[in-house]
Design a protein around this motif. Sequence first.
Motif, PDB file in Angstrom:
ATOM      1  N   PHE A   1      43.747  45.504  16.190  1.00 50.34           N
ATOM      2  CA  PHE A   1      43.890  46.703  17.399  1.00 50.34           C
ATOM      3  C   PHE A   1      43.230  48.018  16.879  1.00 50.34           C
ATOM      4  O   PHE A   1      42.515  48.743  17.535  1.00 50.34           O
ATOM      5  CB  PHE A   1      45.496  46.938  17.441  1.00 50.34           C
ATOM      6  N   PHE A   2      43.330  48.114  15.445  1.00 49.05           N
ATOM      7  CA  PHE A   2      42.645  49.355  14.962  1.00 49.05           C
ATOM      8  C   PHE A   2      41.177  49.243  15.196  1.00 49.05           C
ATOM      9  O   PHE A   2      40.493  50.321  15.842  1.00 49.05           O
ATOM     10  CB  PHE A   2      42.868  49.534  13.616  1.00 49.05           C
ATOM     11  N   ARG A   3      40.391  48.188  14.701  1.00 51.87           N
ATOM     12  CA  ARG A   3      38.929  48.062  15.217  1.00 51.87           C
ATOM     13  C   ARG A   3      38.512  48.135  16.392  1.00 51.87           C
ATOM     14  O   ARG A   3      37.464  48.693  16.784  1.00 51.87           O
ATOM     15  CB  ARG A   3      38.574  46.568  14.568  1.00 51.87           C
ATOM     16  N   ALA A   4      39.355  47.750  17.377  1.00 49.67           N
ATOM     17  CA  ALA A   4      39.115  47.906  18.821  1.00 49.67           C
ATOM     18  C   ALA A   4      39.079  49.030  19.483  1.00 49.67           C
ATOM     19  O   ALA A   4      38.434  49.228  20.489  1.00 49.67           O
ATOM     20  CB  ALA A   4      40.328  46.849  19.690  1.00 49.67           C
TER      21      ALA A   4
ATOM     22  N   ARG B   1      49.608  45.753  21.394  1.00 49.89           N
ATOM     23  CA  ARG B   1      48.683  46.119  21.999  1.00 49.89           C
ATOM     24  C   ARG B   1      47.224  45.305  21.824  1.00 49.89           C
ATOM     25  O   ARG B   1      46.346  45.385  22.315  1.00 49.89           O
ATOM     26  CB  ARG B   1      48.432  47.426  21.859  1.00 49.89           C
ATOM     27  N   SER B   2      47.563  44.404  20.507  1.00 49.74           N
ATOM     28  CA  SER B   2      46.440  43.586  20.281  1.00 49.74           C
ATOM     29  C   SER B   2      46.436  42.117  20.766  1.00 49.74           C
ATOM     30  O   SER B   2      47.741  41.789  20.749  1.00 49.74           O
ATOM     31  CB  SER B   2      46.142  43.582  18.651  1.00 49.74           C
ATOM     32  N   GLU B   3      45.461  41.598  21.174  1.00 45.84           N
ATOM     33  CA  GLU B   3      45.580  40.117  21.565  1.00 45.84           C
ATOM     34  C   GLU B   3      45.918  39.048  20.438  1.00 45.84           C
ATOM     35  O   GLU B   3      46.886  38.129  20.608  1.00 45.84           O
ATOM     36  CB  GLU B   3      44.536  39.642  22.208  1.00 45.84           C
ATOM     37  N   THR B   4      45.840  39.667  19.249  1.00 46.44           N
ATOM     38  CA  THR B   4      46.233  38.956  18.057  1.00 46.44           C
ATOM     39  C   THR B   4      47.346  39.040  17.460  1.00 46.44           C
ATOM     40  O   THR B   4      47.875  38.273  16.541  1.00 46.44           O
ATOM     41  CB  THR B   4      44.887  38.842  16.981  1.00 46.44           C
ATOM     42  N   GLY B   5      47.932  40.474  17.911  1.00 42.98           N
ATOM     43  CA  GLY B   5      49.249  40.759  17.323  1.00 42.98           C
ATOM     44  C   GLY B   5      48.963  41.329  16.063  1.00 42.98           C
ATOM     45  O   GLY B   5      49.873  41.507  15.113  1.00 42.98           O
TER      46      GLY B   5
END
Length: 250
Positions: free
Chosen positions: A230-233, A221-225
Motif C-alpha cells: 500500500f505504501f509503495r502504491a 486498502r491494498s490488494e495484497t493486504g
Amino acid sequence: MIKVENLTKVFGAKRAVDDVSFEVSKGEVLGFLGPNGAGKSTTMRMITGFIPPTSGKVSVCGFDMAEDPLPGKRRIGYLPEAAPSYQEMTVRSFLNFAAEIRGLRGDERTRAVWRAVETCSLESVINQSIETLSKGFRHRTCFAQAIIHDPEVLVMDEPTDGLDPNQKHEARTLIRRMGESKAIIFSTHILEEVEAVCTRAIIIDRGRIVANGTPDELKARSETGRLDDFFRAITLSDTAGAANSAKEVA
C-alpha cells in the motif's frame, strides 16, 4: 493533545509541508510515515516549535505554539533525529543537566533522573562518559533526556534508526507502554514498526497527507493486504520524484 491545522512550510521554491492537518489524542501512538524528503522531520520541528511554520497552526495541550509556546514546550519531550549529547559528560551528569534545564531541582531532580534511568535501563552505564557508550546505550540516554520531565506529549524523529534488532524491540516496547498514558507521534520509514507499535498511522508524500488510519485499515486498502504494498502504491519514489521535479523546473 496535539492539533495540527493547515500546516505549511516553504523553503525558497520548495514547499516542504503542504496544508497538513491531523490530531493526536492521549493514549495514541501515531506513526508518521513517508519516503525520505517527504516532510516528516520538518513537520516534527514545527510541532515542537523548533522552526516556525510559513502558515497554519499547531497547538499542544491547548497552547498555541506560535502565540504561547513555552507552556506547550514544557509538556513536550523531543527526541530529534541523530539527537545531540555532550560526549564528555557521564550519563548521570547529562541527565542531571537535562533535568535542570527542565526546571527540576533537589530531590525532584534526583527522582526524575532515576525514573528515566530505570525506564531506559541505564543503571549499568550511569557513571560512564557518553563517548564510551555503544550506539544503543547512547540512544537510550538521549531517549531518557526526552522523558526526564515525564511529559504529556512525546515527539520522536526516527527513534529506532540505526539500532540492532534487540535494541529496536526494546525501544518499541517502551514506546508502546508509554503510549498508554501519553500522546506520542514518531516518524519512521520502517513499516514493520507501524504494525508493532502504532494505534494509527499517517502517510505523507511530497509534503501532503495521502493516507490516515489504523494499520489494519491501511492494509485493507491494498490488494495484497500488505502495508508495504500500500505504501509503495501511494507514494512517489525518490527517483520518480526527482524526475518530476526536473520536469517542473524545465
